[in-house]
Write a protein that holds these residues in place. Structure first.
Motif, PDB file in Angstrom:
ATOM      1  N   ARG A  69      66.175   6.451  81.724  1.00 37.73           N
ATOM      2  CA  ARG A  69      64.959   6.675  80.928  1.00 37.73           C
ATOM      3  C   ARG A  69      63.698   6.716  81.781  1.00 37.73           C
ATOM      4  NH1 ARG A  69      66.677   6.005  75.622  1.00 37.73           N
ATOM      5  NH2 ARG A  69      68.412   4.537  75.389  1.00 37.73           N
ATOM      6  N   GLY A  70      63.604   5.783  82.738  1.00 37.06           N
ATOM      7  CA  GLY A  70      62.387   5.688  83.527  1.00 37.06           C
ATOM      8  C   GLY A  70      62.091   6.941  84.317  1.00 37.06           C
ATOM      9  N   PRO A 127      70.059   7.413  76.738  1.00 35.56           N
ATOM     10  CA  PRO A 127      69.203   7.769  77.868  1.00 35.56           C
ATOM     11  C   PRO A 127      69.681   9.052  78.544  1.00 35.56           C
ATOM     12  CG  PRO A 127      70.728   6.057  78.520  1.00 35.56           C
ATOM     13  CD  PRO A 127      70.924   6.249  77.038  1.00 35.56           C
ATOM     14  N   ASN A 136      61.667   8.639  73.227  1.00 29.42           N
ATOM     15  CA  ASN A 136      62.940   8.487  73.934  1.00 29.42           C
ATOM     16  C   ASN A 136      62.858   7.347  74.942  1.00 29.42           C
ATOM     17  OD1 ASN A 136      64.751   9.661  76.542  1.00 29.42           O
ATOM     18  ND2 ASN A 136      65.726   9.732  74.531  1.00 29.42           N
ATOM     19  N   LEU A 137      61.711   7.196  75.554  1.00 26.72           N
ATOM     20  CA  LEU A 137      61.524   6.105  76.515  1.00 26.72           C
ATOM     21  C   LEU A 137      61.693   4.757  75.818  1.00 26.72           C
ATOM     22  CD1 LEU A 137      60.638   5.227  79.413  1.00 26.72           C
ATOM     23  CD2 LEU A 137      58.304   5.198  78.538  1.00 26.72           C
ATOM     24  N   GLU A 150      58.766  12.673  73.812  1.00 24.79           N
ATOM     25  CA  GLU A 150      59.315  12.092  75.037  1.00 24.79           C
ATOM     26  C   GLU A 150      59.083  10.582  75.103  1.00 24.79           C
ATOM     27  OE1 GLU A 150      61.197  13.415  77.670  1.00 24.79           O
ATOM     28  OE2 GLU A 150      61.448  14.880  76.069  1.00 24.79           O
ATOM     29  N   GLY A 151      57.947  10.141  74.643  1.00 24.23           N
ATOM     30  CA  GLY A 151      57.668   8.716  74.628  1.00 24.23           C
ATOM     31  C   GLY A 151      58.608   7.955  73.717  1.00 24.23           C
ATOM     32  N   HIS A 209      63.378   9.920  83.862  1.00 26.17           N
ATOM     33  CA  HIS A 209      63.229  11.030  82.918  1.00 26.17           C
ATOM     34  C   HIS A 209      61.791  11.096  82.401  1.00 26.17           C
ATOM     35  CE1 HIS A 209      65.205  14.037  80.441  1.00 26.17           C
ATOM     36  NE2 HIS A 209      64.653  13.538  79.349  1.00 26.17           N
ATOM     37  N   TRP A 210      61.225   9.949  82.083  1.00 21.26           N
ATOM     38  CA  TRP A 210      59.847   9.869  81.598  1.00 21.26           C
ATOM     39  C   TRP A 210      58.856  10.183  82.710  1.00 21.26           C
ATOM     40  CZ3 TRP A 210      56.638  10.100  77.781  1.00 21.26           C
ATOM     41  CH2 TRP A 210      55.390   9.479  77.823  1.00 21.26           C
ATOM     42  N   ARG A 211      59.057   9.621  83.885  1.00 21.47           N
ATOM     43  CA  ARG A 211      58.119   9.854  84.985  1.00 21.47           C
ATOM     44  C   ARG A 211      58.099  11.323  85.404  1.00 21.47           C
ATOM     45  NH1 ARG A 211      60.414   4.973  86.590  1.00 21.47           N
ATOM     46  NH2 ARG A 211      61.739   5.966  88.157  1.00 21.47           N
TER      47      ARG A 211
END
Length: 199
Positions: free
Chosen positions: A153-154, A148, A122-123, A119-120, A156-158
């Motif tokens: 992206r932000g 993304p 992808n960020l 996942e990181g 999705h990551w959070r």
């Protein structure tokens, strides 16, 4: 252990513990000049192919799906396959069985560490997508796996890290998460050396 409201969360600790390894990997990838031409980019895709093949079965594990939001939608292996086809490259020869074999018992903390790395990556793919554009590639051709998520992206990551941080784990399980993340970085680094002649 549950997530706290301060910066001492599982995801921030993982970031701190893996920053050096992550930075070395980033330097190795860029030393291979993966965006110099389509041929070099295909090598980068082969690294991605084998890494995402390693973790492909994790997206089908019900216990993980119950812990992490939209786990199935986070799978990128199929997109890497399409990207390879887009640039006219064959899938690389496998170097053994995938890290997580279908039907085998999965150690959830270890799997969480590997998924954290996936996942990181992808960020951090936003700038890679810009480099790919210079080769005439984009989110619809050749660089699908770098695109993304629909929500950005932000977010999705959070969403991922919030779920990761909220999982109750023992101290020993925490150590296995960290070890899993370290193993994932080591795996990618080994693949980079394989396809980029030892960088």
């Amino acid at each position: 252990m549950t997530a706290s409201m301060d910066t001492d969360t599982r995801s921030t600790r993982l970031k701190g513990l893996t920053t050096g390894t992550h930075d070395r990997l980033d330097r190795s990838i860029m030393a291979g000049d993966p965006f110099a031409d389509v041929e070099n980019y295909a090598k980068f895709l082969k690294v991605q192919y084998l890494f995402h093949r390693d973790i492909g079965t994790l997206y089908d594990v019900p216990e993980l799906a119950a812990l992490l939001p939209d786990l199935e939608g986070r799978r990128r292996f199929d997109k890497v396959v399409l990207d390879l086809s887009d640039v006219g490259a064959d899938a690389p020869e496998a170097d053994g069985a995938p890290r997580f074999v279908k039907g085998a018992t999965v150690d959830l903390p270890t799997a969480l560490g590997w998924l954290y790395v996936a996942e990181g990556s992808n960020l951090g793919a936003a700038f890679l997508l810009k480099f790919a554009a210079k080769l005439g590639l984009d989110a619809t051709k050749g660089a699908r796996h770098l695109a993304p998520a629909d929500e950005g992206r932000g977010l999705h990551w959070r969403t991922f890290t919030a779920a990761l941080d909220a999982i109750d784990l023992t101290a020993e399980e925490e150590a296995r998460v960290t070890a899993g993340a370290g193993a994932a970085f080591t795996r990618v680094h080994g693949l980079v050396r394989r396809f980029f002649d030892g960088v």
